[in-house]
Design a protein around this motif. Sequence first.
Motif, PDB file in Angstrom:
ATOM      1  N   GLN A 213       0.812  -1.217   0.000  1.00  0.00           N
ATOM      2  CA  GLN A 213       0.000   0.000   0.000  1.00  0.00           C
ATOM      3  C   GLN A 213       0.847   1.269   0.000  1.00  0.00           C
ATOM      4  N   PHE A 214       2.143   1.122   0.202  1.00  0.00           N
ATOM      5  CA  PHE A 214       3.007   2.276   0.371  1.00  0.00           C
ATOM      6  C   PHE A 214       4.293   2.133  -0.440  1.00  0.00           C
ATOM      7  N   GLU A 215       4.992   3.251  -0.565  1.00  0.00           N
ATOM      8  CA  GLU A 215       6.343   3.243  -1.139  1.00  0.00           C
ATOM      9  C   GLU A 215       7.301   3.251   0.042  1.00  0.00           C
ATOM     10  N   ILE A 216       7.949   2.097   0.287  1.00  0.00           N
ATOM     11  CA  ILE A 216       8.757   1.935   1.492  1.00  0.00           C
ATOM     12  C   ILE A 216      10.209   1.638   1.139  1.00  0.00           C
ATOM     13  N   LYS A 217      11.098   2.336   1.822  1.00  0.00           N
ATOM     14  CA  LYS A 217      12.530   2.036   1.753  1.00  0.00           C
ATOM     15  C   LYS A 217      12.892   1.428   3.096  1.00  0.00           C
ATOM     16  N   TRP A 218      13.427   0.207   3.073  1.00  0.00           N
ATOM     17  CA  TRP A 218      13.819  -0.494   4.299  1.00  0.00           C
ATOM     18  C   TRP A 218      15.301  -0.242   4.549  1.00  0.00           C
ATOM     19  N   ILE A 219      15.616   0.230   5.739  1.00  0.00           N
ATOM     20  CA  ILE A 219      16.994   0.577   6.074  1.00  0.00           C
ATOM     21  C   ILE A 219      17.424  -0.202   7.318  1.00  0.00           C
ATOM     22  N   TRP A 220      18.526  -0.935   7.177  1.00  0.00           N
ATOM     23  CA  TRP A 220      19.056  -1.682   8.312  1.00  0.00           C
ATOM     24  C   TRP A 220      19.993  -0.788   9.095  1.00  0.00           C
ATOM     25  N   VAL A 221      19.847  -0.793  10.423  1.00  0.00           N
ATOM     26  CA  VAL A 221      20.769  -0.082  11.306  1.00  0.00           C
ATOM     27  C   VAL A 221      21.362  -1.093  12.272  1.00  0.00           C
ATOM     28  N   LYS A 222      22.630  -0.916  12.579  1.00  0.00           N
ATOM     29  CA  LYS A 222      23.296  -1.819  13.514  1.00  0.00           C
ATOM     30  C   LYS A 222      22.751  -1.580  14.914  1.00  0.00           C
ATOM     31  N   ALA A 223      22.387  -2.674  15.583  1.00  0.00           N
ATOM     32  CA  ALA A 223      21.839  -2.569  16.938  1.00  0.00           C
ATOM     33  C   ALA A 223      22.924  -2.137  17.923  1.00  0.00           C
ATOM     34  N   HIS A 224      22.509  -1.381  18.911  1.00  0.00           N
ATOM     35  CA  HIS A 224      23.394  -0.972  20.017  1.00  0.00           C
ATOM     36  C   HIS A 224      24.681  -0.320  19.524  1.00  0.00           C
ATOM     37  N   ALA A 225      24.543   0.517  18.494  1.00  0.00           N
ATOM     38  CA  ALA A 225      25.721   1.171  17.913  1.00  0.00           C
ATOM     39  C   ALA A 225      25.622   2.689  18.017  1.00  0.00           C
ATOM     40  N   GLY A 226      24.771   3.173  18.918  1.00  0.00           N
ATOM     41  CA  GLY A 226      24.706   4.606  19.156  1.00  0.00           C
ATOM     42  C   GLY A 226      23.665   5.372  18.361  1.00  0.00           C
ATOM     43  N   ASN A 227      22.850   4.684  17.553  1.00  0.00           N
ATOM     44  CA  ASN A 227      21.763   5.373  16.855  1.00  0.00           C
ATOM     45  C   ASN A 227      20.673   5.654  17.891  1.00  0.00           C
ATOM     46  N   ALA A 228      20.453   6.931  18.200  1.00  0.00           N
ATOM     47  CA  ALA A 228      19.579   7.322  19.319  1.00  0.00           C
ATOM     48  C   ALA A 228      18.164   6.762  19.189  1.00  0.00           C
ATOM     49  N   LEU A 229      17.563   6.849  18.015  1.00  0.00           N
ATOM     50  CA  LEU A 229      16.186   6.367  17.863  1.00  0.00           C
ATOM     51  C   LEU A 229      16.112   4.848  17.897  1.00  0.00           C
ATOM     52  N   ASN A 230      17.141   4.182  17.384  1.00  0.00           N
ATOM     53  CA  ASN A 230      17.171   2.724  17.479  1.00  0.00           C
ATOM     54  C   ASN A 230      17.294   2.294  18.939  1.00  0.00           C
ATOM     55  N   GLU A 231      18.113   2.995  19.696  1.00  0.00           N
ATOM     56  CA  GLU A 231      18.268   2.689  21.127  1.00  0.00           C
ATOM     57  C   GLU A 231      16.948   2.932  21.870  1.00  0.00           C
ATOM     58  N   GLU A 232      16.270   4.019  21.519  1.00  0.00           N
ATOM     59  CA  GLU A 232      15.011   4.369  22.185  1.00  0.00           C
ATOM     60  C   GLU A 232      13.917   3.336  21.892  1.00  0.00           C
ATOM     61  N   VAL A 233      13.807   2.924  20.636  1.00  0.00           N
ATOM     62  CA  VAL A 233      12.771   1.956  20.286  1.00  0.00           C
ATOM     63  C   VAL A 233      13.088   0.587  20.894  1.00  0.00           C
ATOM     64  N   ASP A 234      14.370   0.283  21.042  1.00  0.00           N
ATOM     65  CA  ASP A 234      14.793  -0.952  21.706  1.00  0.00           C
ATOM     66  C   ASP A 234      14.314  -0.949  23.164  1.00  0.00           C
ATOM     67  N   LEU A 235      14.500   0.168  23.845  1.00  0.00           N
ATOM     68  CA  LEU A 235      14.038   0.279  25.237  1.00  0.00           C
ATOM     69  C   LEU A 235      12.519   0.155  25.345  1.00  0.00           C
ATOM     70  N   LEU A 236      11.809   0.778  24.408  1.00  0.00           N
ATOM     71  CA  LEU A 236      10.342   0.691  24.414  1.00  0.00           C
ATOM     72  C   LEU A 236       9.883  -0.759  24.243  1.00  0.00           C
ATOM     73  N   ALA A 237      10.528  -1.492  23.355  1.00  0.00           N
ATOM     74  CA  ALA A 237      10.163  -2.894  23.117  1.00  0.00           C
ATOM     75  C   ALA A 237      10.459  -3.741  24.352  1.00  0.00           C
ATOM     76  N   LYS A 238      11.610  -3.493  25.001  1.00  0.00           N
ATOM     77  CA  LYS A 238      11.952  -4.239  26.206  1.00  0.00           C
ATOM     78  C   LYS A 238      10.971  -3.945  27.345  1.00  0.00           C
ATOM     79  N   LYS A 239      10.609  -2.666  27.494  1.00  0.00           N
ATOM     80  CA  LYS A 239       9.629  -2.301  28.529  1.00  0.00           C
ATOM     81  C   LYS A 239       8.286  -2.985  28.268  1.00  0.00           C
ATOM     82  N   ALA A 240       7.889  -3.043  27.004  1.00  0.00           N
ATOM     83  CA  ALA A 240       6.625  -3.699  26.656  1.00  0.00           C
ATOM     84  C   ALA A 240       6.682  -5.180  27.001  1.00  0.00           C
ATOM     85  N   ALA A 241       7.813  -5.816  26.725  1.00  0.00           N
ATOM     86  CA  ALA A 241       7.965  -7.255  27.022  1.00  0.00           C
ATOM     87  C   ALA A 241       7.856  -7.511  28.518  1.00  0.00           C
ATOM     88  N   GLU A 242       8.336  -6.582  29.321  1.00  0.00           N
ATOM     89  CA  GLU A 242       8.314  -6.749  30.777  1.00  0.00           C
ATOM     90  C   GLU A 242       6.912  -6.573  31.361  1.00  0.00           C
TER      91      GLU A 242
END
Length: 141
Positions: free
Chosen positions: A110-139
Amino acid sequence: MIKIYTDGSCLNNPGNGGWAAIINQNGEVKEISGSVKDTTNNKMELMAPIMALKQIKQNDQIEIYTDSQYVRLGITEWVHKWIKNNWQTSKKEPVKNKELWIQLYELTNQFEIKWIWVKAHAGNALNEEVDLLAKKAAELN
C-alpha cells in the motif's frame, strides 16, 4: 516523508515479548508498543512494522529503520520467492511466521517503502530508544 524505527524484544526466546515503533510523520512523533505472552523475538520484530504501518493513513514515502536483517531481507527479498514457492523455503519447509509475513507484505504493497538496516546498540539514538520501548513492553507480561 515518514520515518519509522521499529524493534522487537523477547525476554526469553520463546517467552514474553514486546514490540515498539517510533513514527515521525512530518515532525509529529508518535510512539507505539505492545506485548505478547509466549512468543518469539522474530514475531515481535515483525509485529513492530505491521503495527506501525497500520497507523499510516496517507500514501507518503516511508523509511523503515530496523536492526533486524530477518525483517529487512525477508520483506525485500525472500518474500517474493516464498510466494512463488507457495510459502515454502528453499529447503521445501513451511515459512515460519507465515501469517505475519502475509500481513506485512499486504501492508507494504500500500506504500512506497525504503527499508533501512541499522546496527543494533551502535549509538543510533532512535534505534536505542525503540529498543528500550520494546523491552519495557515485554516486561509488562
